[in-house]
Enzyme design. Structure first.
Site, PDB file in Angstrom:
ATOM      1  N   TRP A 167       7.158  62.779  84.023  1.00  0.00           N
ATOM      2  CA  TRP A 167       6.504  62.913  82.732  1.00  0.00           C
ATOM      3  C   TRP A 167       6.212  64.363  82.377  1.00  0.00           C
ATOM      4  O   TRP A 167       6.384  64.769  81.245  1.00  0.00           O
ATOM      5  CB  TRP A 167       5.206  62.087  82.743  1.00  0.00           C
ATOM      6  CG  TRP A 167       5.444  60.627  82.594  1.00  0.00           C
ATOM      7  CD1 TRP A 167       6.162  59.821  83.447  1.00  0.00           C
ATOM      8  CD2 TRP A 167       4.998  59.792  81.542  1.00  0.00           C
ATOM      9  NE1 TRP A 167       6.158  58.535  82.985  1.00  0.00           N
ATOM     10  CE2 TRP A 167       5.452  58.482  81.813  1.00  0.00           C
ATOM     11  CE3 TRP A 167       4.246  60.022  80.405  1.00  0.00           C
ATOM     12  CZ2 TRP A 167       5.172  57.414  80.974  1.00  0.00           C
ATOM     13  CZ3 TRP A 167       3.963  58.956  79.574  1.00  0.00           C
ATOM     14  CH2 TRP A 167       4.434  57.661  79.858  1.00  0.00           C
ATOM     15  N   TYR A 197      13.474  63.318  86.991  1.00  0.00           N
ATOM     16  CA  TYR A 197      12.737  62.290  86.262  1.00  0.00           C
ATOM     17  C   TYR A 197      11.241  62.501  86.457  1.00  0.00           C
ATOM     18  O   TYR A 197      10.772  62.661  87.572  1.00  0.00           O
ATOM     19  CB  TYR A 197      13.114  60.900  86.758  1.00  0.00           C
ATOM     20  CG  TYR A 197      12.309  59.792  86.102  1.00  0.00           C
ATOM     21  CD1 TYR A 197      12.690  59.306  84.862  1.00  0.00           C
ATOM     22  CD2 TYR A 197      11.180  59.274  86.702  1.00  0.00           C
ATOM     23  CE1 TYR A 197      11.949  58.312  84.247  1.00  0.00           C
ATOM     24  CE2 TYR A 197      10.438  58.285  86.103  1.00  0.00           C
ATOM     25  CZ  TYR A 197      10.825  57.799  84.873  1.00  0.00           C
ATOM     26  OH  TYR A 197      10.080  56.820  84.247  1.00  0.00           O
TER      27      TYR A 197
END
Length: 762
Positions: free
Chosen positions: A115, A113
């Protein structure tokens, strides 16, 4: 004379930009010409891409290299030894294969997980998931840290999160139709720099300054008020928004100012909620006086706000921050119920919003359409965890837990493969997370910099940054698709994630399946051509790839899907929501049937249960000077530090009581841990509240006040936040709030270690 620079286009989660290098390699960036309000976060870019914390070569933790795989408490403390790419990939492939053979694919956690890049092809999670799907699957993660609680809740109430997030009214619609915006959690302008996948035209900040509506901001922080908006500020006690919402709802109900026709036609369960408001469930009416005693807003002000809400077109909006707390479902559900009582859901500029001020795409007026993205294939392993339960997963194999009506079991994870993310930014109780990362046999991390996650790995594979490869970039709601040209040569021996995974795929016999015989450029052309063909079939003329690439960007076709709540309001029978009743569920029989005491079947006030670790209420919000931990070594982020530490804001009254002055180094602590921070004394926070943003790179060092324990020398607040779920329904992140004490740090101030790579001497 300075040679004329050749500017090449690129993009980031904080906006599209152009980049160029001088003859000496100095990098320069400037905003996209179409951007009316560029993000200041672009100022972090030049200082990060060649920073000394970049991972230059594959590196292996000394203990793992010498002793082989296995659980250990040495992760995060040992030095690394640089090796060749062939050595590193051979070792990783060997452990992937061994784990599959001996424990099954379920024992591999590939639910990375983070960005990472704004590029749609070199999206690290997609690349990682595609790779693992080709070798038999992996244990995955579900939902996100940003609004994961709402991702579990909203499908029960309105059918999906997209009903609100993908179809939010634009700022222009609010300007034209809205009389009053009531913003629970505020509308902080700092978040309007950011959108997942990027944003070319930042229009939100200017829109907030000239919204043209009355605005009420409900937050303990003054900087949650848009600059120049003239908003009314209600400095609520942190974590008590639900009590205020219920007090407003009770005032509407008892005054007969609720829209019974809308409630009967478009909602279900209002009678149950109304009984609760009257106190028929527990003997306590949720009156304005009851709410005032909890939230710190005067009863007269609550009644006055309720009257303002009924006087015209009103939007009730709840920030994502409010659901990142214990019982985080309740402010979202109570806000929806309050909006339903006003009867304006589905009207332009009215009703309920979720995420205004939380991300730039919410309220943006750009087109909304699918983007060219890498197909990930099918994961044959059904096992997953809610994303915020990563430490529980690693520490408690075989333990059962509740999630959204299911009884699930944590698998026994033996190998963690992480790419493009930093859980030591996102997660809570970092001392516990360190213990959790000590349990697997092997931890493999693909990373651009020596983050805390890389330092807690066994094998670190150096990845390129966006400026070192080609890609296409855009957010879901973006005005342009950006041709992200390669500006820099890869740093050291860094490779892009696709090439790293292709090397592993070659060793595991699935190279053709993973790559389909394409280079990264061939993938870009393939994905673009597919996207172009789909849009052409719908009547949109998109230029060929070569023309797009040479131009550097293209303006998105004007795709405007119909807002589902508009159609639902017009005819609930013909356009039902995807809920059991087809209507808005103010009382959910489904959730009630789960029997969760921490999330019953309708909105309720549930006092916080977490242990008070001190007299001050800590808010660990999103930083204004970087995206999460990205860019922390950049110029903008570094300029905001105090004595080299993350700045903690404290009210003058609280600072004086502790002998703290502006600029002092302070120790922030509770029963979970401690960190050092730099004091900023300001009246922009409510007394009794301190604010320490997330994202300072975790730097654990011996705590001189607690022999045998550690503190974060840099100021990461997640050493102080509890690793407990929002509820059994969502198992979402609750890291926004904590209770702490702050004291003047009187001992030596330790040097930071997070800015020095943990490498053995060559």
């Amino acid at each position: 004379m300075t040679a004329e620079r050749t500017w090449l286009p690129s993009s980031s989660h904080w906006g599209a930009f152009r980049a160029a290098t001088d003859a000496d390699g100095t990098l320069h960036v400037e905003p996209h010409p179409a951007d009316p309000a560029p993000s200041p976060l672009l100022g972090n870019v030049p200082g990060t891409v060649r920073h000394r914390t970049r991972v230059q070569r594959p590196a292996i933790r000394r203990g793992w290299l010498d002793d082989g795989p296995g659980p250990t408490d040495a992760r995060g403390d040992e030095e690394f030894v640089e090796v060749s790419w062939d050595t590193a990939l051979d070792l990783v492939a060997e452990q992937l294969d061994r784990t599959r053979r001996e424990h099954g694919n379920e024992a591999i956690f590939g639910g990375s997980y983070g960005w990472s890049s704004a590029g749609r092809f070199h999206h690290a999670q997609s690349q990682l998931h595609r790779f693992h799907n080709t070798i038999g699957g992996y244990t995955a993660s579900r939902n996100n840290y940003s609004f994961g609680t709402s991702q579990a809740l909203l499908p029960h109430l309105i059918g999906s999160t997209g009903v609100l997030l993908d179809h939010a009214d634009s700022w222009q619609t609010l300007r034209e139709h809205t009389d009053l915006v009531v913003a629970f959690g505020g509308l902080p302008g700092k978040n309007l720099s950011i959108a997942s996948g990027g944003i070319t035209r930042h229009t939100g900040s200017a829109a907030l300054r000239d919204l043209g509506t009355d605005l009420v901001v409900i937050s303990p922080l003054a900087d949650d008020i848009p600059t120049g908006s003239g908003a009314t500020w209600l400095p609520v006690e942190p974590g008590t928004d639900v009590a205020l919402q219920l007090g407003l709802a009770h005032t509407l109900l008892t005054g007969g100012h609720h829209d019974q026709e809308f409630l009967d036609r478009c909602c279900t369960g209002f009678d149950v909620f109304a009984d609760y408001l009257r106190g028929e469930h527990d003997g306590t009416p949720k009156s304005a006086e009851w709410a005032a005693a909890i939230c710190g807003i005067a009863a007269a002000d609550i009644r006055a706000l309720a009257a303002r809400m009924t006087a015209g077109r009103t939007l009730i909006t709840v920030s994502w921050s409010l659901q990142r707390t214990e019982h985080g479902e309740q402010p979202v559900w109570a806000g929806l119920a309050l909006a339903a009582m006003l009867g304006q859901i589905g009207l332009p500029g009215g009703g309920f919003g979720h995420g205004y001020g939380s991300m730039a795409s919410i309220g943006d007026d750009a087109p909304a359409l699918r983007l060219p993205t890498l197909p990930m294939g099918h994961n044959p392993v059904p096992t997953f965890i809610p994303v915020a339960r990563i430490a529980d997963l690693l520490l408690n194999p075989g333990q059962q837990y509740d999630y959204d009506g299911q009884r699930l079991t944590y698998p026994d994870i033996r190998l963690v493969h992480w790419a493009g993310g930093n859980p030591f930014h996102h997660h809570q109780d970092l001392n516990r997370l360190r213990q959790a990362f000590g349990r697997p046999d092997t931890v493999v991390v693909q990373e651009t910099h020596w983050t805390a996650t890389a330092r807690h790995a066994d094998v670190v594979l150096p990845a390129t940054v966006a400026l070192e490869r080609e890609d296409v970039g855009a957010g879901y709601r973006d005005s342009h698709l950006i041709a992200m040209h390669q500006v820099l040569e890869p740093f050291g021996e860094a490779r892009n994630d696709y090439d790293i995974l292709a090397g592993l795929a070659q060793r595991l016999g699935v190279h053709e399946e993973f790559t389909q015989g394409r280079t990264p450029r061939e993938w870009l052309v393939h994905l673009y051509d597919q996207w172009r063909g789909n849009l052409a079939a719908k009547g949109h003329d998109i230029p060929p790839f070569a023309e797009f690439w040479a131009a550097g960007d293209l303006q998105m076709p004007d795709v405007r899907p119909q807002a589902p709540l508009r159609a639902f309001r017009a005819d609930p029978q013909r356009n039902p929501l995807r809920t059991p009743s087809g209507r808005i569920e103010l009382f959910s029989e489904t959730i009630e049937s789960f029997g969760y005491p921490d999330c019953p079947g309708h909105p309720v006030w549930l006092p916080p249960q977490q242990q008070r670790g001190g007299p001050l209420h800590l808010i660990a919000n999103q930083p204004a000077t970087r995206l999460h931990g990205q860019g922390d070594v950049g110029a903008l982020s570094q300029q905001a530090k105090v004595a080299g530490r993350e700045a903690i804001r404290i009210h003058p009254r609280d600072a004086a009581a502790r002998g703290i002055s502006d600029g002092d180094v302070v120790r922030v602590f509770n029963h979970l841990g401690a960190c050092l921070a730099g004091a900023r004394v300001t009246e922009d926070v409510r007394p009794g509240v301190v604010v320490l943003p997330t994202g300072a790179w975790f730097d654990p060092q011996p705590d001189p006040a607690r022999p045998g324990e550690t503190l974060c020398a840099h100021g990461n607040p997640n050493v102080l936040t509890a690793d407990v779920p929002s509820s059994r329904l969502s198992q979402g992140c609750s890291g926004q709030h904590a209770y702490v004490e702050v004291e003047l740090h009187t001992g030596p101030v330790p040097e930071l270690r997070c800015s020095t790579p943990p490498l053995a001497d060559s």
